[in-house]
Design an enzyme around this catalytic site. Structure first.
Site, short mmCIF file in Angstrom:
data_model
loop_
_atom_site.label_atom_id
_atom_site.label_comp_id
_atom_site.label_asym_id
_atom_site.label_seq_id
_atom_site.Cartn_x
_atom_site.Cartn_y
_atom_site.Cartn_z
N SER A 229 1.00 -1.40 0.12
CA SER A 229 0.10 0.15 0.13
C SER A 229 0.78 1.21 -0.03
O SER A 229 1.19 1.87 -1.03
CB SER A 229 -0.99 0.01 1.27
OG SER A 229 -1.79 1.11 1.11
N ARG A 230 1.35 1.72 1.21
CA ARG A 230 2.09 3.01 1.29
C ARG A 230 3.01 2.65 2.35
O ARG A 230 2.54 2.18 3.34
CB ARG A 230 1.58 4.11 1.56
CG ARG A 230 0.73 4.78 0.18
CD ARG A 230 1.84 5.23 -0.88
NE ARG A 230 1.07 5.64 -1.95
CZ ARG A 230 0.52 5.14 -3.23
NH1 ARG A 230 1.10 3.62 -3.06
NH2 ARG A 230 0.13 5.53 -4.23
N ASP A 254 6.61 -4.06 -0.81
CA ASP A 254 6.73 -3.35 -2.16
C ASP A 254 6.61 -1.84 -2.24
O ASP A 254 6.94 -1.23 -2.97
CB ASP A 254 5.32 -3.76 -2.98
CG ASP A 254 5.60 -3.39 -4.30
OD1 ASP A 254 6.36 -3.51 -5.04
OD2 ASP A 254 4.61 -2.43 -4.96
N GLU A 259 11.05 5.56 0.51
CA GLU A 259 11.47 4.74 -0.73
C GLU A 259 11.71 5.99 -2.09
O GLU A 259 12.36 5.67 -2.90
CB GLU A 259 10.25 4.02 -1.31
CG GLU A 259 8.91 4.81 -1.72
CD GLU A 259 8.04 3.94 -2.48
OE1 GLU A 259 7.45 2.88 -1.61
OE2 GLU A 259 7.24 4.35 -3.28
N HIS A 291 8.27 -0.89 -5.47
CA HIS A 291 6.97 -0.20 -5.70
C HIS A 291 6.58 -0.78 -7.28
O HIS A 291 6.26 0.02 -8.10
CB HIS A 291 6.94 1.13 -5.70
CG HIS A 291 5.69 1.68 -5.40
ND1 HIS A 291 5.38 2.83 -4.42
CD2 HIS A 291 4.39 1.60 -5.65
CE1 HIS A 291 4.05 3.18 -4.47
NE2 HIS A 291 3.60 2.28 -5.35
P1 NAI Z 1 -9.78 1.79 -2.42
O1 NAI Z 1 -10.08 3.36 -2.36
O2 NAI Z 1 -10.66 1.12 -3.34
O3 NAI Z 1 -9.76 1.00 -1.07
C1 NAI Z 1 -9.30 1.42 0.05
C2 NAI Z 1 -9.90 0.87 1.36
O4 NAI Z 1 -9.37 1.48 2.55
C3 NAI Z 1 -11.41 1.52 1.22
O5 NAI Z 1 -12.42 0.51 1.73
C4 NAI Z 1 -11.30 2.65 2.62
O6 NAI Z 1 -12.75 2.53 3.22
C5 NAI Z 1 -10.20 1.83 3.35
N1 NAI Z 1 -9.77 2.93 4.30
C6 NAI Z 1 -9.69 4.22 4.45
N2 NAI Z 1 -9.10 4.78 5.41
C7 NAI Z 1 -8.75 3.65 5.98
C8 NAI Z 1 -8.12 3.60 7.44
N3 NAI Z 1 -7.47 4.53 8.18
N4 NAI Z 1 -7.77 2.38 8.03
C9 NAI Z 1 -8.29 1.14 7.25
N5 NAI Z 1 -8.91 1.21 6.19
C10 NAI Z 1 -9.24 2.38 5.50
O7 NAI Z 1 -8.25 1.73 -2.87
P2 NAI Z 1 -7.44 0.55 -3.72
O8 NAI Z 1 -7.48 0.70 -4.96
O9 NAI Z 1 -7.99 -0.84 -3.13
O10 NAI Z 1 -5.89 0.90 -3.32
C11 NAI Z 1 -5.46 0.65 -1.81
C12 NAI Z 1 -4.17 1.63 -1.88
O11 NAI Z 1 -3.29 0.44 -2.51
C13 NAI Z 1 -4.04 3.01 -2.23
O12 NAI Z 1 -4.37 3.65 -1.51
C14 NAI Z 1 -2.54 2.82 -2.67
O13 NAI Z 1 -1.88 3.37 -1.69
C15 NAI Z 1 -2.07 1.56 -2.86
N6 NAI Z 1 -1.64 1.10 -4.10
C16 NAI Z 1 -0.62 0.65 -4.28
C17 NAI Z 1 0.38 0.41 -5.38
C18 NAI Z 1 1.57 -0.19 -5.89
O14 NAI Z 1 1.91 -0.46 -6.94
N7 NAI Z 1 2.12 -1.04 -4.73
C19 NAI Z 1 -0.79 0.52 -6.76
C20 NAI Z 1 -2.01 0.96 -6.53
C21 NAI Z 1 -2.30 1.34 -5.09
#
Ligand code: NAI
Length: 343
Positions: A229-230, A254, A259, A291
């Site tokens: 995630s981050r 990742d 980073e 990443h």
């Molecule tokens: P999304 O917006 O569909 O889902 C995020 C979920 O996290 C939502 O259900 C939301 O309610 C929940 N959330 C928000 N704040 C929260 C908290 N404090 N504690 C727990 N849950 C919380 O996002 P998606 O597409 O699933 O992506 C998730 C994360 O993955 C992104 O924010 C990004 O940081 C990361 N990512 C990483 C990539 C990589 O290449 N490593 C590529 C794309 C995304």
């Protein structure tokens, strides 16, 4: 319409040139990241296109506004690297909310399997004609409990994959999905019950370092952490200590807190200054990818198509479906409510 494209890599250029087939936009590719010092490269452009490690802080925003740039087009989903509260009312921000959630979820599982079945070790051994199995004992995923933090697009796909392995799923989400059939628990319960924990939530001020010395102590001994995630969700120093104390069994990363100083660059043959990262990489039960989770053909093509569509939509329409502002997370549906741009 002219787009200044920062932190451009060969794979970005290829996918954007392909998506911009009819040369609708003039795209100027810069390998450098967008910083206060490189802002001027965007002079004369209408849009800056940035990625996860371009630091779009107040100073950068002020410079962009001075140059009459109207749009920051993120070619990623997360927007924690943009000061969106400061940007509000000054410059609009669009993003690519989903490009291939499968790419990220599948990478998370790839890291997990590699780690717990010691594939990274076996690969190197057999390359050297060493066919010994000593030290390669893994464990079954079937019957284990995985705790998923964040059950959005990526988290849900990861859950489906885990179900296919016969794992028990528990999850925590700030906004749990109704009728999803997912067993939601508190974070405390998740730390206590999960054998494996995978992070799929955005990084916010509230959850920065949600994995720290205190929460690590609440986890099961030998827990496996996966972070696609981050980086800053995990306090990297506490992670090192947790692994040294044998409390954490393995870490699959990742993303990494610091980073932006190293990822995406070739530092082989150099001395890396980051001692924490060097320590993590030296550990046999830590796997680091830089990443890379998003990096599939499908995702790159979706990123390019959606980014250029976002730009077109912004300049041609009243409404930008993929605009984000600092009010969006609180109001959740804010754009849909007023059916126009965020400001
Ligand atoms: P999304 O917006 O569909 O889902 C995020 C979920 O996290 C939502 O259900 C939301 O309610 C929940 N959330 C928000 N704040 C929260 C908290 N404090 N504690 C727990 N849950 C919380 O996002 P998606 O597409 O699933 O992506 C998730 C994360 O993955 C992104 O924010 C990004 O940081 C990361 N990512 C990483 C990539 C990589 O290449 N490593 C590529 C794309 C995304």
């Amino acid at each position: 319409m002219k787009i200044a494209f920062f932190d451009a890599k060969d794979y970005d250029k290829n996918s954007f040139i392909r998506a911009n087939g009819d040369d609708r936009y003039e795209i100027v590719f810069y390998e450098t990241r967008l910083t206060k010092d490189t802002c001027r490269l965007a002079e004369g452009c209408d849009v800056v296109c940035v990625f996860v490690n371009d630091d779009v802080n107040r100073e950068v925003i002020d410079e962009l506004v001075k140059m009459n740039i109207r749009l920051i087009a993120l070619r990623c989903a997360g927007y924690n690297n943009v000061d969106i509260e400061y940007a509000y009312g000054k410059i609009h921000v669009v993003r690519v909310p989903a490009y291939s959630p499968y790419a990220v979820a599948e990478h998370a599982m790839a890291l997990l399997l590699t780690s717990i079945r010691r594939i990274h070790k076996a690969y190197i051994r057999t390359k050297d004609f060493n066919f010994s199995l000593n030290g390669l004992t893994g464990f079954d995923l079937h019957g284990k409990t995985v705790g998923v933090v964040g059950t959005g697009k990526i988290g849900r796909i990861f859950i489906d994959i885990c179900r296919g392995f016969g794992m028990n799923i528990i999850a925590y989400d700030k906004f749990p999905a109704a009728d999803s059939g997912i067993e939601y628990v508190t974070l405390e319960e998740l730390w206590a019950r999960a054998d494996i924990i995978s992070f799929h939530c955005p990084l916010t001020d509230e959850n920065r370092h949600m994995v720290n010395a205190s929460t690590i102590a609440q986890m099961k001994k030998g827990v496996v952490l996966i972070n696609t995630s981050r980086g800053a969700l995990i306090d990297a120093e506490a992670l090192v200590e947790g692994i040294k104390a044998r409390q954490i069994g393995a870490a699959c990363l990742d993303v990494y807190e610091e980073e932006s100083n190293v990822f995406f660059h070739d530092y082989s043959g150099h001395i890396v200054d980051d001692d924490i990262l060097a320590r993590l990489i030296s550990m046999p039960n830590v796997i680091v990818t830089s990443h890379q989770a998003f990096l599939t053909e499908e995702a790159l093509s979706n990123i390019a198509d959606t980014t250029l569509k976002n730009v077109g939509e912004f300049f041609e329409n009243e409404y930008s479906a993929n605009e984000v502002c600092y009010k969006c997370p609180q109001l959740k549906e804010c754009r849909q409510e007023h059916n126009k741009k965020c400001f």
